[in-house]
Design an enzyme around this catalytic site. Structure first.
Site, short mmCIF file in Angstrom:
data_model
loop_
_atom_site.label_atom_id
_atom_site.label_comp_id
_atom_site.label_asym_id
_atom_site.label_seq_id
_atom_site.Cartn_x
_atom_site.Cartn_y
_atom_site.Cartn_z
N ARG A 248 0.87 -1.17 0.00
CA ARG A 248 0.00 0.00 0.00
C ARG A 248 0.91 1.22 0.00
NH1 ARG A 248 -1.91 -3.49 4.08
NH2 ARG A 248 -3.97 -4.37 3.63
N LYS A 278 -1.96 -0.05 8.40
CA LYS A 278 -3.35 -0.49 8.45
C LYS A 278 -3.53 -1.88 9.05
CE LYS A 278 -7.40 -1.25 5.50
NZ LYS A 278 -7.94 -1.21 4.13
N ARG A 345 -0.38 -3.06 -6.89
CA ARG A 345 -0.66 -4.04 -5.84
C ARG A 345 -1.50 -5.19 -6.41
NH1 ARG A 345 -0.78 -4.63 -0.25
NH2 ARG A 345 -2.76 -5.17 0.73
N HIS A 368 -3.29 -8.85 4.05
CA HIS A 368 -4.74 -8.88 4.15
C HIS A 368 -5.19 -10.34 4.25
CE1 HIS A 368 -4.38 -8.60 -0.49
NE2 HIS A 368 -4.49 -9.85 -0.16
N TYR A 377 -9.02 -9.07 -5.10
CA TYR A 377 -7.90 -8.95 -6.02
C TYR A 377 -8.05 -9.84 -7.26
CZ TYR A 377 -5.54 -5.96 -2.73
OH TYR A 377 -5.23 -4.91 -1.93
#
Length: 433
Positions: A248, A278, A345, A368, A377
């Site tokens: 990110r 995050k 990403r 994630h 994704y």
């Protein structure tokens, strides 16, 4: 009592009508309300341009026989104000809570948004990131001068053209309204848009993008401030790091461990993502280690430029970090790339899939869950990417078939050689005998 109240209510409304009082009484959820056409309430929108609108006024009168007497008295009083054109919105008709909300602007509430939000949410790195997402989008898509009414907030959402921007704004404004108990129905905007496009770059396009930074520098002319003449190198470094690690953008700027990145002990060439990011701390691995060398990503010069850029920012302030991530996006547009930072990403995730890396390993590397990895994704698998994946899989299958054929041939050759050896042995035995 249940049958008497509706019958008596009907009689009261007939009396009000006979008296030509422009007010009626209705029952709602165990309470009695006055219904009348009145001047536009503060903070409300005059959609029809008449300056008037029908309202239901809740005066906290219970729906029983005694309440009906009180409601009838209030209806006559309100009717007189309407007839004399002396009606004004005051605490009685607005209600204490309503008047407080009506006279607060969006800007005033935004100043208190953080305090109100964290009264009902535990303050963590993740919740702070979520709050800033809500805060920044509410601020971006609303007018701080307007009153924080449901109509003004809905109008702000309806002005947004792009589906995904409207959806994200609605999510943020819903959280804003919840914090201040603003009643608003955003169900029309809560459904995630079905159609969206991403331009996921191929490896060839990523290399072409890398070259665009220097081409921009060569062609931009000499009218550039000396202090920022070489700044493009930092943003090219950021671009390359996103491509290599699938990070990110803010994971480059929140307390980067530059010492580890340049350390000789870092034999796996991992980038350490800080715990304040995050999804917490992790070590991100590259898919192609050779890209680190080809993009010169461990050049101390670029890391010094990074240290200078973040030394001017408050790493605990989401707004300051956002300014840096927005700068990355600005450079993508500046040099004419037709994909965005987050597309790199997505490209990493797809590349990992094509290379046969287990989903759990790829998801952990990107920071994630497996669910996000598979649902979010993998949906961006373009036709070209699918072709590439299928062709590579078929190539591997062809290689396996080729190996099998070679093995079969070798077995046959072995059998033939065994027969030759046995034949030679027999001939030797025959000669000696």
């Amino acid at each position: 009592m249940k049958t008497k109240v509706p019958l008596e209510l009907e009689k009261v409304n007939l009396r009000l009508k006979s008296a030509k009082t422009k007010v009626t009484i209705r029952e709602s959820n165990g309470s009695l309300q006055l219904r009348a056409t009145l001047p536009i309430k503060p903070g409300d929108k005059d959609k029809n341009g008449t300056g008037r609108k029908q309202y239901n006024l809740s005066l906290n009168i219970p729906a029983n026989l005694d309440g009906l007497k009180t409601a009838e008295e209030e209806a006559y009083e309100l009717g007189k104000l309407i007839a004399r054109k002396t009606f004004e919105w005051n605490d009685k008709y607005l209600g204490n809570e309503t008047i407080k909300k009506s006279f607060k602007t969006i800007g005033e509430l935004l100043e208190k948004f953080e305090d109100e939000y964290f009264k009902t949410h535990q303050r963590t790195t993740k919740s702070e990131h979520t709050f800033f997402y809500y805060f920044s989008r509410t601020k971006r898509f609303t007018n701080p001068q307007e009153l924080a009414s449901s109509e003004n907030l809905i109008n702000s959402i309806e002005k947004i053209d792009k589906e995904w921007s409207r959806y994200n704004a609605a999510r943020a404004i819903a959280a804003f309204c919840q914090a201040f108990n603003i009643e608003v129905d955003l169900s029309l905007y809560s459904k995630m848009p079905e159609n969206n496009t991403r331009n996921i770059p191929t490896d060839v396009e990523i290399f072409a993008g890398f070259s665009r930074f220097e081409n921009y520098q060569i062609n931009r002319g000499n009218q550039v401030n000396e202090n920022v003449r070489d700044s493009w190198q930092l943003w090219r470094w950021a671009y390359s790091m996103l491509a290599v690690f699938g990070l990110r953008p803010r994971e480059l700027f929140i307390n980067p461990d530059v010492e580890w990145w340049l350390s000789k002990e870092n034999i796996d060439l991992t980038w350490k993502v800080h715990k304040d990011c995050k999804t917490g701390e992790r070590q991100a691995l590259p898919l192609y280690k050779q890209w680190i060398l080809e993009f010169d990503l461990r050049n101390p010069k670029y890391l010094e430029m990074l240290a200078t850029a973040i030394s001017k920012k408050d790493n605990s302030n989401h707004a300051e970090i956002t300014a840096l991530t927005q700068r990355v996006s600005w450079w993508f547009r500046k040099i004419g790339l037709d994909f965005k930072p987050y597309d790199l990403r997505h490209a990493w995730a797809i590349r990992a899939h094509i290379l046969g890396i287990p989903i759990k390993a790829a998801a952990d590397n990107l920071g994630h869950s497996v669910q996000v990895h598979t649902q979010t994704y993998q949906r961006w698998f373009s036709l070209d990417m699918r072709k590439l994946a299928i062709n590579q899989a078929l190539s591997k299958k062809d290689e396996v078939e080729l190996i099998r054929e070679e093995n079969a041939k070798l077995k046959m050759e072995n059998e033939r050689l065994k027969l030759e050896i046995d034949k030679l042995k027999m001939e030797l035995v025959y000669k000696h005998s």
